[in-house]
Design a protein around this motif. Sequence first.
Motif, PDB file in Angstrom:
ATOM      1  N   ILE A  49       0.834  -1.205   0.000  1.00 37.28           N
ATOM      2  CA  ILE A  49       0.000   0.000   0.000  1.00 37.28           C
ATOM      3  C   ILE A  49       0.873   1.262   0.000  1.00 37.28           C
ATOM      4  O   ILE A  49       0.610   2.208  -0.749  1.00 37.28           O
ATOM      5  N   SER A  50       1.911   1.259   0.826  1.00 35.16           N
ATOM      6  CA  SER A  50       2.787   2.441   0.855  1.00 35.16           C
ATOM      7  C   SER A  50       3.525   2.614  -0.481  1.00 35.16           C
ATOM      8  O   SER A  50       3.690   3.736  -0.961  1.00 35.16           O
ATOM      9  N   ASN A  51       3.928   1.515  -1.076  1.00 31.08           N
ATOM     10  CA  ASN A  51       4.587   1.570  -2.382  1.00 31.08           C
ATOM     11  C   ASN A  51       3.627   2.099  -3.455  1.00 31.08           C
ATOM     12  O   ASN A  51       4.004   2.925  -4.290  1.00 31.08           O
ATOM     13  N   LEU A  52       2.390   1.645  -3.410  1.00 31.08           N
ATOM     14  CA  LEU A  52       1.389   2.103  -4.366  1.00 31.08           C
ATOM     15  C   LEU A  52       1.107   3.598  -4.196  1.00 31.08           C
ATOM     16  O   LEU A  52       1.028   4.337  -5.180  1.00 31.08           O
ATOM     17  N   CYS A  53       0.987   4.047  -2.943  1.00 29.96           N
ATOM     18  CA  CYS A  53       0.754   5.477  -2.680  1.00 29.96           C
ATOM     19  C   CYS A  53       1.936   6.320  -3.150  1.00 29.96           C
ATOM     20  O   CYS A  53       1.745   7.393  -3.745  1.00 29.96           O
ATOM     21  N   MET A  54       3.139   5.834  -2.892  1.00 29.32           N
ATOM     22  CA  MET A  54       4.327   6.552  -3.325  1.00 29.32           C
ATOM     23  C   MET A  54       4.381   6.639  -4.845  1.00 29.32           C
ATOM     24  O   MET A  54       4.701   7.682  -5.413  1.00 29.32           O
ATOM     25  N   ARG A  55       4.045   5.567  -5.516  1.00 27.82           N
ATOM     26  CA  ARG A  55       4.064   5.558  -6.980  1.00 27.82           C
ATOM     27  C   ARG A  55       2.972   6.468  -7.541  1.00 27.82           C
ATOM     28  O   ARG A  55       3.163   7.107  -8.572  1.00 27.82           O
ATOM     29  N   ALA A  56       1.834   6.514  -6.889  1.00 25.14           N
ATOM     30  CA  ALA A  56       0.731   7.342  -7.376  1.00 25.14           C
ATOM     31  C   ALA A  56       1.052   8.825  -7.261  1.00 25.14           C
ATOM     32  O   ALA A  56       0.666   9.616  -8.131  1.00 25.14           O
ATOM     33  N   THR A  57       1.764   9.211  -6.199  1.00 29.94           N
ATOM     34  CA  THR A  57       2.102  10.622  -6.027  1.00 29.94           C
ATOM     35  C   THR A  57       3.211  11.058  -6.972  1.00 29.94           C
ATOM     36  O   THR A  57       3.309  12.233  -7.297  1.00 29.94           O
ATOM     37  N   LYS A  58       4.030  10.128  -7.435  1.00 30.72           N
ATOM     38  CA  LYS A  58       5.129  10.446  -8.350  1.00 30.72           C
ATOM     39  C   LYS A  58       4.895   9.778  -9.699  1.00 30.72           C
ATOM     40  O   LYS A  58       5.814   9.260 -10.314  1.00 30.72           O
ATOM     41  N   SER A  59       3.651   9.784 -10.160  1.00 26.83           N
ATOM     42  CA  SER A  59       3.294   9.013 -11.348  1.00 26.83           C
ATOM     43  C   SER A  59       4.034   9.447 -12.604  1.00 26.83           C
ATOM     44  O   SER A  59       4.315   8.625 -13.459  1.00 26.83           O
ATOM     45  N   GLU A  60       4.372  10.728 -12.755  1.00 29.31           N
ATOM     46  CA  GLU A  60       5.054  11.154 -13.971  1.00 29.31           C
ATOM     47  C   GLU A  60       6.521  10.749 -13.983  1.00 29.31           C
ATOM     48  O   GLU A  60       7.137  10.672 -15.026  1.00 29.31           O
ATOM     49  N   GLU A  61       7.100  10.455 -12.815  1.00 26.83           N
ATOM     50  CA  GLU A  61       8.511  10.080 -12.741  1.00 26.83           C
ATOM     51  C   GLU A  61       8.724   8.566 -12.826  1.00 26.83           C
ATOM     52  O   GLU A  61       9.831   8.107 -12.977  1.00 26.83           O
ATOM     53  N   VAL A  62       7.671   7.819 -12.688  1.00 25.55           N
ATOM     54  CA  VAL A  62       7.791   6.375 -12.530  1.00 25.55           C
ATOM     55  C   VAL A  62       7.409   5.663 -13.817  1.00 25.55           C
ATOM     56  O   VAL A  62       6.428   6.021 -14.472  1.00 25.55           O
ATOM     57  N   GLU A  63       8.201   4.664 -14.164  1.00 28.99           N
ATOM     58  CA  GLU A  63       7.829   3.795 -15.270  1.00 28.99           C
ATOM     59  C   GLU A  63       6.862   2.764 -14.726  1.00 28.99           C
ATOM     60  O   GLU A  63       7.240   1.835 -14.022  1.00 28.99           O
ATOM     61  N   TRP A  64       5.613   2.931 -15.023  1.00 29.23           N
ATOM     62  CA  TRP A  64       4.579   2.113 -14.422  1.00 29.23           C
ATOM     63  C   TRP A  64       4.561   0.679 -14.944  1.00 29.23           C
ATOM     64  O   TRP A  64       4.069  -0.214 -14.263  1.00 29.23           O
ATOM     65  N   ASN A  65       5.070   0.426 -16.115  1.00 37.21           N
ATOM     66  CA  ASN A  65       4.950  -0.915 -16.682  1.00 37.21           C
ATOM     67  C   ASN A  65       5.584  -1.988 -15.793  1.00 37.21           C
ATOM     68  O   ASN A  65       4.938  -2.962 -15.433  1.00 37.21           O
ATOM     69  N   TRP A  66       6.845  -1.836 -15.392  1.00 40.65           N
ATOM     70  CA  TRP A  66       7.505  -2.853 -14.568  1.00 40.65           C
ATOM     71  C   TRP A  66       7.048  -2.783 -13.121  1.00 40.65           C
ATOM     72  O   TRP A  66       6.801  -3.802 -12.480  1.00 40.65           O
ATOM     73  N   GLN A  67       6.948  -1.578 -12.611  1.00 41.41           N
ATOM     74  CA  GLN A  67       6.582  -1.435 -11.204  1.00 41.41           C
ATOM     75  C   GLN A  67       5.157  -1.889 -10.949  1.00 41.41           C
ATOM     76  O   GLN A  67       4.864  -2.467  -9.908  1.00 41.41           O
TER      77      GLN A  67
END
Length: 190
Positions: A49-67
């Motif tokens: 959950i914390s990883n998902l929240c962190m990824r959601a707040t930094k969505s433009e910086e994160v490559e969502w495909n692998w993560q």
Amino acid sequence: MDSSLEDVERNIEKSEHKNLLLQYRCCCKSIEIKKGAYAVAVVYTCIIISNLCMRATKSEEVEWNWQLLFLVSDSIAVISLFYGITRQHAAFLQPFTVLSMLTISFCLLLSFFYLSAVIDPSSYAAEQIEIVLADKVQYFADLLNTTPKTVIITTGAIGSLVYACTFFLHSWFMFIVVRTAQYFRAVTSL
């Protein structure tokens, strides 16, 4: 006479189950193995959950495909773990165990990777640390009144230590889950 025989059999089964509960414990024999497995599942749920929240707040910086793939596979393994613990089916604990073995392997490799930066400050790992830290290496060197090389070595040592601790933590969690599966198999064989 039949009812007394059934009572004796039930008492024997209860005492065997109590022996199993005493045999299968974790955390220095202070917690029932099933409760320990629930604790592992809750910890992993919090991490996801914390990883998902962190990824959601930094969505433009994160490559969502692998993560996203890793988040989905982790989530499936943890849901399977919860289901297996609740239903007392050892087979549903296997996806989590496989995922744990992969995680443990990566943690061990990353620990040695960062350790190589400590051993050889001109190694590939040290260069990667320098690239990731970019202009911050000189900033930390000035702040700590040391050389950039020392900053890279220190960062490598901290990274190696963190991944080594993560390796042991994941190993311990996997051990708890495997012991829980053994307990479920022992209970079903009664």
